[in-house]
Motif scaffolding. Structure first.
Motif, short mmCIF file in Angstrom:
data_model
loop_
_atom_site.label_atom_id
_atom_site.label_comp_id
_atom_site.label_asym_id
_atom_site.label_seq_id
_atom_site.Cartn_x
_atom_site.Cartn_y
_atom_site.Cartn_z
N MET A 1 0.84 -1.06 -0.35
CA MET A 1 -0.18 0.10 0.03
C MET A 1 1.04 1.43 -0.45
N SER A 2 0.28 1.92 -0.47
CA SER A 2 1.40 3.27 -0.66
C SER A 2 0.58 4.27 0.49
N PHE A 3 1.28 5.18 0.37
CA PHE A 3 1.64 6.16 1.57
C PHE A 3 -0.14 7.61 1.65
N ALA A 4 -0.30 7.76 0.04
CA ALA A 4 -1.09 8.12 -0.59
C ALA A 4 -2.77 6.87 0.06
N GLU A 5 -2.62 5.53 -0.81
CA GLU A 5 -3.85 5.23 -0.02
C GLU A 5 -4.29 5.08 1.66
N ILE A 6 -2.82 5.01 2.08
CA ILE A 6 -2.96 4.98 3.51
C ILE A 6 -3.75 6.60 4.12
N ALA A 7 -2.94 7.36 3.62
CA ALA A 7 -3.87 8.73 4.56
C ALA A 7 -4.77 8.51 3.98
N ASP A 8 -5.22 8.53 2.25
CA ASP A 8 -6.88 8.15 1.44
C ASP A 8 -7.84 7.53 2.84
N ASN A 9 -7.15 6.20 3.34
CA ASN A 9 -7.37 5.89 4.30
C ASN A 9 -8.57 6.37 5.54
N LYS A 10 -7.06 6.57 6.40
CA LYS A 10 -7.20 7.94 7.00
C LYS A 10 -8.79 8.77 7.44
N TRP A 11 -8.38 9.35 5.79
CA TRP A 11 -8.93 10.52 6.05
C TRP A 11 -11.02 10.14 5.85
N GLU A 12 -10.65 8.83 5.04
CA GLU A 12 -12.68 8.45 5.11
C GLU A 12 -12.94 7.75 6.35
N SER A 13 -12.24 7.13 7.12
CA SER A 13 -12.15 6.78 8.23
C SER A 13 -12.62 7.99 9.34
#
Length: 75
Positions: A1-13
């Motif tokens: 997983m890339s950092f962008a996907e992790i940041a996107d998942n944090k924003w969604e949660s």
């Protein structure tokens, strides 16, 4: 997983969490609680009134006694 996907998942949660710590959210929760308690009180009162034995109240007695009043006393 890339950092962008992790940041996107944090924003969604974080965006999925309801705002509970502001005044408007607390007021709406309080209002829902008051309406729920009012509904429960009305429901309990209706059930108690339905299941309790019937007793004659004073208004019912007054209407029953209206027939026994002489015609001269009636307005």
């Amino acid at each position: 997983m890339s950092f962008a996907e992790i940041a996107d998942n944090k924003w969604e949660s974080e965006s999925a969490k309801p705002p509970v710590k502001n005044i408007a959210a607390m007021a709406s929760m309080l209002m829902m609680g008051v309406f729920a308690l009012l509904f429960a009180a009305l429901l309990i009162g209706a059930i108690v009134g339905t299941l309790s034995p019937k007793t004659g109240n004073s208004l019912e007695k007054r209407f029953q006694d209206m027939d026994s009043v002489p015609a001269a006393a009636k307005p």
